[in-house]
Design a protein around this motif. Structure first.
Motif, mmCIF file in Angstrom:
data_model
loop_
_atom_site.group_PDB
_atom_site.id
_atom_site.type_symbol
_atom_site.label_atom_id
_atom_site.label_comp_id
_atom_site.label_asym_id
_atom_site.label_seq_id
_atom_site.Cartn_x
_atom_site.Cartn_y
_atom_site.Cartn_z
ATOM 1 N N VAL A 26 0.860 -1.179 0.000
ATOM 2 C CA VAL A 26 0.000 0.000 0.000
ATOM 3 C C VAL A 26 0.901 1.234 0.000
ATOM 4 C CG1 VAL A 26 -1.787 1.256 1.265
ATOM 5 C CG2 VAL A 26 -1.736 -1.237 1.320
ATOM 6 N N PRO A 27 0.662 2.185 -0.904
ATOM 7 C CA PRO A 27 1.504 3.388 -0.921
ATOM 8 C C PRO A 27 1.277 4.251 0.321
ATOM 9 C CG PRO A 27 -0.278 3.598 -2.494
ATOM 10 C CD PRO A 27 -0.341 2.204 -1.946
ATOM 11 N N LYS A 28 2.339 4.890 0.754
ATOM 12 C CA LYS A 28 2.222 5.769 1.920
ATOM 13 C C LYS A 28 1.437 7.017 1.540
ATOM 14 C CE LYS A 28 6.460 4.557 4.295
ATOM 15 N NZ LYS A 28 7.707 5.049 4.858
ATOM 16 N N SER A 29 0.724 7.552 2.532
ATOM 17 C CA SER A 29 -0.017 8.776 2.260
ATOM 18 C C SER A 29 0.969 9.945 2.199
ATOM 19 C CB SER A 29 -1.073 9.028 3.333
ATOM 20 O OG SER A 29 -0.458 9.124 4.589
ATOM 21 N N ARG A 30 0.641 10.921 1.410
ATOM 22 C CA ARG A 30 1.522 12.063 1.197
ATOM 23 C C ARG A 30 1.522 12.961 2.430
ATOM 24 N NH1 ARG A 30 2.005 17.136 -1.219
ATOM 25 N NH2 ARG A 30 3.680 17.221 -2.752
#
Length: 63
Positions: free
Chosen positions: A3-7
């Motif tokens: 899961v990509p990290k939140s900005r």
């Protein structure tokens, strides 16, 4: 699955950067003040040693 990290927002990033810089500034000020104190004490000790040395060399005799 990955899961990509939140900005991270600009505000959070700037806050973190500011804190990081302030931490370094505090550390450098502490080091500088410690060095100044050390050399002031050393200077006083050297002056006292010199005064003692001079007082031993010159006898107290009225002229």
């Amino acid at each position: 699955m990955a899961v990509p990290k939140s900005r991270r927002s600009k505000a959070k990033g700037r806050t973190r950067l500011s804190n990081w810089k302030k931490k370094g500034e505090r550390a450098s000020n502490l080091a500088l003040n410690s060095a100044k104190t050390f050399f002031q004490k050393e200077k006083k000790e050297a002056a006292l040693a010199l005064m003692k040395k001079n007082s031993k060399e010159t006898p107290d005799s009225p002229e």
